[in-house]
Scaffold this active site. Sequence first.
Site, PDB file in Angstrom:
ATOM      1  CB  CYS A  26      17.933 -10.290  34.710  1.00 58.26           C
ATOM      2  SG  CYS A  26      17.449  -8.687  34.874  1.00 58.26           S
ATOM      3  CE  LYS A  48      -3.954   2.000   2.487  1.00 61.11           C
ATOM      4  NZ  LYS A  48      -4.950   2.333   1.383  1.00 61.11           N
TER       5      LYS A  48
HETATM    6  C1  LIG Z   1      -9.986  -6.178   2.545  1.00 57.86           C
HETATM    7  C2  LIG Z   1      -9.503  -4.857   2.449  1.00 57.86           C
HETATM    8  N1  LIG Z   1      -8.998  -4.106   3.421  1.00 57.86           N
HETATM    9  C3  LIG Z   1      -8.453  -2.851   3.288  1.00 57.86           C
HETATM   10  C4  LIG Z   1      -8.443  -2.348   2.097  1.00 57.86           C
HETATM   11  C5  LIG Z   1      -7.701  -1.037   1.934  1.00 57.86           C
HETATM   12  O1  LIG Z   1      -8.835   0.001   1.515  1.00 57.86           O
HETATM   13  P1  LIG Z   1      -8.510   1.571   1.403  1.00 57.86           P
HETATM   14  O2  LIG Z   1      -8.301   2.045   2.766  1.00 57.86           O
HETATM   15  O3  LIG Z   1      -9.666   1.905   0.809  1.00 57.86           O
HETATM   16  O4  LIG Z   1      -7.412   1.487   0.503  1.00 57.86           O
HETATM   17  P2  LIG Z   1      -7.061   1.116  -0.944  1.00 57.86           P
HETATM   18  O5  LIG Z   1      -6.923  -0.164  -1.178  1.00 57.86           O
HETATM   19  O6  LIG Z   1      -8.078   2.011  -1.741  1.00 57.86           O
HETATM   20  O7  LIG Z   1      -5.731   1.802  -1.189  1.00 57.86           O
HETATM   21  C6  LIG Z   1      -8.660  -3.028   1.104  1.00 57.86           C
HETATM   22  N2  LIG Z   1      -8.602  -2.619  -0.264  1.00 57.86           N
HETATM   23  N3  LIG Z   1      -9.127  -4.334   1.266  1.00 57.86           N
HETATM   24  C1  LIG Z   2      -4.706  -3.090   0.252  1.00 53.73           C
HETATM   25  C2  LIG Z   2      -4.332  -2.768   1.756  1.00 53.73           C
HETATM   26  N1  LIG Z   2      -4.954  -2.273   2.565  1.00 53.73           N
HETATM   27  C3  LIG Z   2      -4.312  -2.147   3.842  1.00 53.73           C
HETATM   28  C4  LIG Z   2      -4.786  -1.585   5.053  1.00 53.73           C
HETATM   29  O1  LIG Z   2      -4.049  -1.549   6.090  1.00 53.73           O
HETATM   30  O2  LIG Z   2      -6.068  -0.928   4.780  1.00 53.73           O
HETATM   31  S1  LIG Z   2      -2.552  -2.895   3.764  1.00 53.73           S
HETATM   32  C5  LIG Z   2      -2.971  -3.229   2.096  1.00 53.73           C
HETATM   33  C6  LIG Z   2      -1.917  -3.944   1.327  1.00 53.73           C
HETATM   34  C7  LIG Z   2      -1.688  -5.280   1.949  1.00 53.73           C
HETATM   35  O3  LIG Z   2      -0.845  -5.789   1.115  1.00 53.73           O
HETATM   36  P1  LIG Z   2       0.085  -7.346   1.462  1.00 53.73           P
HETATM   37  O4  LIG Z   2      -0.701  -8.373   1.780  1.00 53.73           O
HETATM   38  O5  LIG Z   2       0.961  -7.446   0.213  1.00 53.73           O
HETATM   39  O6  LIG Z   2       1.007  -6.791   2.653  1.00 53.73           O
END
Ligand SMILES: Cc1ncc(COP(=O)(O)OP(=O)(O)O)c(N)n1
Ligand SMILES: Cc1nc(C(=O)O)sc1CCOP(=O)(O)O
Length: 540
Positions: free
Chosen positions: A465, A146
């Site tokens: 400890c 992200k």
């Molecule tokens: C399952 C799931 N959880 C969190 C996210 C994150 O969504 P968002 O906060 O809108 O961020 P972007 O994905 O739009 O960058 C997700 N996509 N899916």
């Molecule tokens: C799409 C997305 N949303 C997030 C949140 O925190 O809302 S983290 C994330 C990316 C997760 O990718 P990976 O499994 O490769 O770590």
Amino acid sequence: MVFAKEDVNYSLYLVTDSTMLPPGTTLYSQVEAGLKNGVTLVQIREKDTETGSFIEEALDVQKICKKYNVPLIINDRIDVAMAIDADGVHVGQQDMPIPMVRKLLGPSKIIGWSVGKPSEVETLAKWGPDMVDYIGVGTLFPTLTKKNPKKSPMGPQGAIAVLDALEEYKASWCRTVGIGGLHPDNIQRVISQCVATNGKRSLDGISLVSDIMAAPDACAATVRLREMIDRTKYQFVDCELNESFPTAVSIKSVISQVSSNRPLVQHVTNKVHQNFGANVTLALGSSPIMSEIQSEVSELARIPNASLLLNTGSVAPIEMLKAAINAYNEVNRPITFDPVGYSATETRLCLNNNLLTYGQFACIKGNSSEILFLAKLNNDKMKGVDAGSGKNDDALLARATQIVAFKYKTIAVCTGEHDFIADGTFGGECKLSSGTAGVTAEGLPCVMIENGSIPIMGDITASGCSLGSTIASFVGGLDPTGNLFDAVVGAVLLYKTAGKLASTRCQGSGSFHVQLIDALYQLFHENKPEKWSASLKKFN
Ligand SMILES: Cc1ncc(COP(=O)(O)OP(=O)(O)O)c(N)n1
Ligand SMILES: Cc1nc(C(=O)O)sc1CCOP(=O)(O)O
Ligand SMILES: [Mg+2]
């Protein structure tokens, strides 16, 4: 096709990202590999794709999902979801407001919302059961997927706060998936630890991107993820975790195992403790190594009966501490964690919380102030690294010990005039959704050890400890059939008995140091727990 919301399986939720595809793979090959091997929900998330291409990709992914009867969720784009009649959308805090999304999509579509803190749960609860169907709870761990993340990693403890809020605001309809940096090396720990304090719910699923989308062999990656998620036993140490009430016989057996297995006890600890800790370890028939060399932790962890004592009074860099946690967790060898001076300074608080989020510990040991603070039952600033001022009653300390054991699914030890030991491992059981079936911290096995006060213990360095050294020796020396709770309780009983014996033999604090090592050596090699002065009783 419309999926009944109650039938949606959130257990392995793939979110796509075409920017990380390995050579020779496509968005479609990765999605199909996932669906063939256990992905139960798909979200197309292509942040850098133009609308036209996004719709084309979404339609093609939708065809594949239909083949496997798996719902398709669209990230951010409500218009695209409507255009292709997808099964739902996922939006975040910065995207279209949920009530508008629901108005556009209608009641039957699945709406997911990103939630990172309890106040956002309060909002969704106010909207009621017709708005948000599930939440993405994150960001659990650091992730590069992200871009420009607005949230710092919350860890399992942050997820627990969100689950607690769902229970507090009675949002029973709302499902949950953890997301952010999830991989086979932390999935089971997340499922095990992310349980609401009332024990009534855990995460309903694991959501991830890179572990599948960036996998050269997405089939194998998905098979491994599916197996981790479906495993209901989190065997984070290779010994028995079943519930026990230690007896002289079981502790005698523990000592026999330690004596024959001669565990290697790696101390990552403060300088004051190193020499005395090494001598205590030797007195207990174990082999100390005081190594803080990052490049050798993996080798040391793989030595038979290796055991790690991580005492955060150490000045080793955090990268080394994390490498040590990883190394021992990777091979299911026990880690005894001593968060020395847990809250004495902001630096220590930050370090200790960082490490607590980072790995699974067989035992977390602290003095009353440290345990009370870990349990969030006492926010008093600690006086130095010794126990806080003021006398805490036994019931409060027992409860704090149980809370720490529950939060970290570990064996928690609270030392003081009386010692408390609680078993929060639940026999290693870990399950999606059902939490601990309503069992709470107060229901955990907890014992109290009494042996009268030993004031002189506080007059020497590293006495606390070195209980850590004793615990690390005992848990490290277990056979696979040995019991973790027996080992920890046996270690504390032995240490307290030795302290009392040494206090009757010494002339002052100088000779007490020597007498304590002698007493440990003598009691260990005699191995007659039935004669020890320290007594054990069930606290609940
Ligand atoms: C399952 C799931 N959880 C969190 C996210 C994150 O969504 P968002 O906060 O809108 O961020 P972007 O994905 O739009 O960058 C997700 N996509 N899916
Ligand atoms: C799409 C997305 N949303 C997030 C949140 O925190 O809302 S983290 C994330 C990316 C997760 O990718 P990976 O499994 O490769 O770590
Ligand atoms: Mg979004």
